[in-house]
Motif scaffolding. Structure first.
Motif, PDB file in Angstrom:
ATOM      1  N   VAL A   8       6.060  16.745  76.114  1.00 52.11           N
ATOM      2  CA  VAL A   8       5.644  17.527  74.941  1.00 52.11           C
ATOM      3  C   VAL A   8       4.192  17.191  74.588  1.00 52.11           C
ATOM      4  O   VAL A   8       3.870  16.040  74.297  1.00 52.11           O
ATOM      5  N   ALA A   9       3.339  18.220  74.611  1.00 56.54           N
ATOM      6  CA  ALA A   9       1.946  18.037  74.155  1.00 56.54           C
ATOM      7  C   ALA A   9       1.853  18.606  72.750  1.00 56.54           C
ATOM      8  O   ALA A   9       2.325  19.716  72.490  1.00 56.54           O
ATOM      9  N   ILE A  10       1.272  17.827  71.853  1.00 60.15           N
ATOM     10  CA  ILE A  10       1.130  18.286  70.473  1.00 60.15           C
ATOM     11  C   ILE A  10      -0.354  18.479  70.190  1.00 60.15           C
ATOM     12  O   ILE A  10      -1.149  17.539  70.326  1.00 60.15           O
ATOM     13  N   GLY A  12      -3.019  18.797  67.569  1.00 60.23           N
ATOM     14  CA  GLY A  12      -3.285  18.612  66.140  1.00 60.23           C
ATOM     15  C   GLY A  12      -2.511  17.438  65.573  1.00 60.23           C
ATOM     16  O   GLY A  12      -1.282  17.416  65.611  1.00 60.23           O
ATOM     17  N   ALA A  13      -3.258  16.432  65.050  1.00 57.83           N
ATOM     18  CA  ALA A  13      -2.608  15.223  64.501  1.00 57.83           C
ATOM     19  C   ALA A  13      -2.647  15.232  62.973  1.00 57.83           C
ATOM     20  O   ALA A  13      -3.041  14.252  62.347  1.00 57.83           O
ATOM     21  N   GLY A  14      -2.256  16.367  62.383  1.00 54.74           N
ATOM     22  CA  GLY A  14      -2.068  16.400  60.931  1.00 54.74           C
ATOM     23  C   GLY A  14      -0.618  16.049  60.615  1.00 54.74           C
ATOM     24  O   GLY A  14       0.092  15.480  61.461  1.00 54.74           O
ATOM     25  N   THR A  15      -0.202  16.415  59.414  1.00 53.94           N
ATOM     26  CA  THR A  15       1.164  16.078  58.988  1.00 53.94           C
ATOM     27  C   THR A  15       2.202  16.683  59.932  1.00 53.94           C
ATOM     28  O   THR A  15       3.158  16.005  60.340  1.00 53.94           O
ATOM     29  N   ALA A  16       2.019  17.966  60.317  1.00 59.52           N
ATOM     30  CA  ALA A  16       3.002  18.624  61.180  1.00 59.52           C
ATOM     31  C   ALA A  16       2.985  18.006  62.579  1.00 59.52           C
ATOM     32  O   ALA A  16       4.040  17.716  63.159  1.00 59.52           O
ATOM     33  N   GLY A  17       1.779  17.776  63.123  1.00 62.90           N
ATOM     34  CA  GLY A  17       1.672  17.237  64.471  1.00 62.90           C
ATOM     35  C   GLY A  17       2.236  15.824  64.572  1.00 62.90           C
ATOM     36  O   GLY A  17       2.931  15.485  65.543  1.00 62.90           O
ATOM     37  N   LEU A  18       1.948  15.008  63.556  1.00 67.48           N
ATOM     38  CA  LEU A  18       2.460  13.624  63.586  1.00 67.48           C
ATOM     39  C   LEU A  18       3.991  13.624  63.526  1.00 67.48           C
ATOM     40  O   LEU A  18       4.656  12.860  64.230  1.00 67.48           O
ATOM     41  N   ALA A  19       4.550  14.515  62.689  1.00 68.82           N
ATOM     42  CA  ALA A  19       6.018  14.582  62.580  1.00 68.82           C
ATOM     43  C   ALA A  19       6.616  15.086  63.885  1.00 68.82           C
ATOM     44  O   ALA A  19       7.659  14.598  64.342  1.00 68.82           O
ATOM     45  N   ALA A  20       5.944  16.067  64.504  1.00 69.63           N
ATOM     46  CA  ALA A  20       6.445  16.614  65.771  1.00 69.63           C
ATOM     47  C   ALA A  20       6.448  15.519  66.844  1.00 69.63           C
ATOM     48  O   ALA A  20       7.407  15.378  67.604  1.00 69.63           O
ATOM     49  N   LYS A 134       5.706  20.229  79.619  1.00 72.42           N
ATOM     50  CA  LYS A 134       6.890  21.106  79.688  1.00 72.42           C
ATOM     51  C   LYS A 134       6.928  21.984  78.436  1.00 72.42           C
ATOM     52  O   LYS A 134       7.332  23.130  78.488  1.00 72.42           O
ATOM     53  N   SER A 135       6.548  21.401  77.272  1.00 69.15           N
ATOM     54  CA  SER A 135       6.512  22.158  76.010  1.00 69.15           C
ATOM     55  C   SER A 135       5.238  21.796  75.259  1.00 69.15           C
ATOM     56  O   SER A 135       4.694  20.697  75.435  1.00 69.15           O
ATOM     57  N   VAL A 136       4.808  22.741  74.411  1.00 76.26           N
ATOM     58  CA  VAL A 136       3.600  22.503  73.603  1.00 76.26           C
ATOM     59  C   VAL A 136       3.913  22.821  72.151  1.00 76.26           C
ATOM     60  O   VAL A 136       4.601  23.807  71.853  1.00 76.26           O
ATOM     61  N   VAL A 137       3.439  21.960  71.239  1.00 67.87           N
ATOM     62  CA  VAL A 137       3.538  22.257  69.805  1.00 67.87           C
ATOM     63  C   VAL A 137       2.132  22.536  69.290  1.00 67.87           C
ATOM     64  O   VAL A 137       1.233  21.701  69.428  1.00 67.87           O
ATOM     65  N   ILE A 138       1.957  23.724  68.700  1.00 67.36           N
ATOM     66  CA  ILE A 138       0.673  24.063  68.067  1.00 67.36           C
ATOM     67  C   ILE A 138       0.768  23.617  66.611  1.00 67.36           C
ATOM     68  O   ILE A 138       1.610  24.105  65.853  1.00 67.36           O
ATOM     69  N   ALA A 139      -0.080  22.664  66.233  1.00 71.62           N
ATOM     70  CA  ALA A 139      -0.055  22.154  64.848  1.00 71.62           C
ATOM     71  C   ALA A 139      -1.505  21.953  64.394  1.00 71.62           C
ATOM     72  O   ALA A 139      -1.898  20.880  63.939  1.00 71.62           O
ATOM     73  N   THR A 140      -2.279  23.033  64.544  1.00 67.63           N
ATOM     74  CA  THR A 140      -3.730  22.925  64.355  1.00 67.63           C
ATOM     75  C   THR A 140      -4.186  23.165  62.918  1.00 67.63           C
ATOM     76  O   THR A 140      -5.396  23.174  62.647  1.00 67.63           O
ATOM     77  N   PHE A 299       5.833  25.990  70.552  1.00 64.90           N
ATOM     78  CA  PHE A 299       6.342  25.946  69.173  1.00 64.90           C
ATOM     79  C   PHE A 299       5.141  25.861  68.228  1.00 64.90           C
ATOM     80  O   PHE A 299       4.078  25.389  68.626  1.00 64.90           O
ATOM     81  N   ILE A 300       5.343  26.306  66.989  1.00 69.41           N
ATOM     82  CA  ILE A 300       4.209  26.297  66.064  1.00 69.41           C
ATOM     83  C   ILE A 300       4.668  25.794  64.693  1.00 69.41           C
ATOM     84  O   ILE A 300       5.676  26.254  64.151  1.00 69.41           O
TER      85      ILE A 300
END
Ligand code: FAD
Ligand code: NAD
Length: 468
Positions: A8-10, A12-20, A134-140, A299-300
């Motif tokens: 999993v690549a995330i 953005g290391a804001g609140t959403a990215g850190l939680a993800a 394999k998966s990416v989370v967009i948390a920008t 995922f976003i």
């Protein structure tokens, strides 16, 4: 061949990215958390916390100014530099706290770079490396809008990204946008002695949906701030700041605080390469329960999806996205929290659950005014209105719109009640300490019981002393 690989690549290391990142890792996924700055989340650095520090300073000045009502003579002397010094000192602590928790992550997990899509499962980093996931989370996250007409005065524009870095308070500020950012900061600055005027092209303050409660908020804020609603002000550079012209009037302000919305950060992300459906604004289409973009493994979460750009939602969404990214394609549908928005004006303004259309007969509404409430009178904080809503058919509470002293505390009661499917009868069955602001809700709850044919466990006669 890619330089880096992970489950999993995330981005953005804001609140959403850190939680993800946390949620994905907890499920055993290998993760990479990508951010160009790791600056310690918008909330801590340029959002929730510094804005609340400015509001707290405004409260202190207001309390001194208001002390005369209690027979205490005092006059606030605001030292703008000291206000900003304290703000920055405390903000630095919050930011450091986030940075420390980021430093606790294994070094290999933290990638300091800006990412963009090269394919649905492939990212390019601005340091030249490539990454397969394999998966990416967009948390920008999101960035303050800077519409074209304002670029000509950009030297004197403040946004939430820059206002908290000021070393001193400006003499005067025109606030454009009466959303949560605009009204919170305008009132705080006004209370600190800055000359402030608020402009909005619409007539809604802080996004309030209930027109009666919104109007009450407008009346109360207008007592301390010039509000120019339904007004399109023109801006032009001036020798000593920015010149605003509207409705045949004109005035120069030292600074212009631009708070006209925060669109998501998709610039340079090359979403077109991600193989996902984009809407008319170029934003990914996604499912609210899974946060998955179509049937992809992308995922976003957080402000990036513009759904509910609030801190608690960013954290919850990060958890959902991280969990589902780690187990994709086996994704789970999460039930979402009761909608809850709270603006920290004085009085506070909050909305919880669904605010129905006034013509919708399937809901009943009742009012709890705060212009003659015992505890509010004791504290010299009179003023406000709460509207409570329940479903006609079964009496279950469905929504609350609140503009009242400490409305944020009152709103949490409704977030719980609505989430648990409670009725007004259930709420009246709990004890109400006297004297409290909560007592002010009882008359409206009784009305809801009556209108929905439910039991009224407490009558007015049960109240300690009527009118207190
Ligand atoms: C002034 C203000 C006051 C607020 N007050 C409140 C409040 O009182 N209560 C509340 O609930 N909410 C409040 N909010 C909203 C809240 O701050 C946000 O909803 C929340 O911080 C969003 O978190 P996020 O993780 O989505 O975004 P962010 O914390 O902004 O994180 C996004 C991250 O993505 C990174 N990034 C961007 N593009 C890329 C890229 N291409 N590659 C890699 N990384 C990238 C950025 O560097 C950033 O670190 C406020 C917001 C503002 C602006
Ligand atoms: N207390 C809190 O929870 C809190 C506080 C601040 C921000 N936030 C979050 O941040 C988000 C962004 O806040 P925001 O206030 O920037 O945006 P917003 O989108 O909520 O409000 C923007 C306002 O600007 C007005 N506007 C747009 N263009 C304009 C123009 N050209 N001239 C004048 N007015 C114009 C709009 O009519 C609207 O009222 C909010 O939606 C909220 O979720 C939350």
């Amino acid at each position: 061949m890619t330089d880096l690989q992970c489950d999993v690549a995330i981005i953005g290391a804001g609140t959403a990215g850190l939680a993800a990142q946390r949620s994905a890792r907890k499920l055993g996924a290998s993760t990479l958390l990508i951010d160009p700055e790791f600056r310690g989340t918008t909330c801590a650095a340029t959002g929730c916390m510094p804005s609340k520090l400015l509001i707290a300073a405004g409260d202190a000045a207001h309390a001194v100014r208001d002390a005369g009502a209690f027979g205490i003579a005092a006059n606030p002397e605001v030292d703008g530099r000291a206000v900003m010094r304290r703000l920055n000192k405390v903000r630095a602590r919050f930011v450091q706290g986030v940075k420390d928790s980021i430093s606790d992550l294994p070094e290999a997990v933290r990638i300091t770079a800006r990412a963009r899509f090269d394919g649905p499962d492939r990212l390019l980093l601005d340091d030249g490396r490539s990454l397969a996931a394999k998966s990416v989370v967009i948390a920008t996250g999101a960035t303050p809008a800077l519409p074209e007409p304002f670029r000509a005065v950009s030297d004197n524009i403040l946004t939430n990204e820059t206002i908290f870095d000021l070393e001193d308070l400006p003499r005067s500020v025109a606030v454009l946008g009466a959303g949560p950012i605009g009204v919170e900061l305008a009132q705080a600055l006004g209370r600190l002695g800055v000359e402030v005027a608020v402009f909005d092209i619409g007539d809604t303050l802080a996004g309030m949906q209930d027109s009666q409660v919104g109007e009450t908020l407008r009346e109360l804020l207008a007592e301390e701030l010039p509000l120019h609603l339904n007004t399109e002000a023109e801006v032009a550079p001036a020798d000593d700041g920015v010149r605003l012209t509207w409705d045949g009037q004109s005035r120069t302000f030292e600074k212009l605080l631009l708070a006209v919305g925060r669109p998501p950060n998709f610039d340079g992300l090359d979403l077109g390469n991600a193989g996902i459906a984009l809407d008319d604004h170029g934003a990914p289409e996604f499912d609210r329960q899974t946060l998955r973009c179509g049937t992809s493994s992308i995922f976003i979460a957080g402000d990036a999806n513009s759904d509910r750009p609030l801190l608690h939602e960013a954290a919850h969404e990060g958890h959902i996205a991280g969990r589902n990214a780690a187990s994709c394609p086996d994704v789970a549908e999460f039930s979402r929290m009761v909608p809850f928005a709270l603006t920290f004006t004085r009085p506070e303004a909050a909305e919880v659950g669904i605010i129905p259309d006034p013509d919708d007969a399937s809901f009943v509404g009742a009012s709890a005014p705060y212009d003659d409430q015992g505890k509010a009178r004791v504290e010299h904080r009179l003023g406000g209105l709460c509207r409570l809503y329940a479903r006609h058919a079964d009496g279950k509470l469905t929504g609350a719109s609140l503009c009242a002293p400490d409305a944020g505390h009152l709103a949490h009661i409704f977030a719980l009640a609505i989430g648990r499917g409670l009725t007004a009868t259930d709420l009246l069955n709990m004890p109400y300490y006297h004297p409290t602001l909560e007592e002010g809700l009882k008359s409206a709850l009784r009305t809801l019981c009556k209108e929905t044919g439910q039991d009224q466990p407490n009558t007015r006669e049960d109240d300690a002393v009527r009118g207190l």
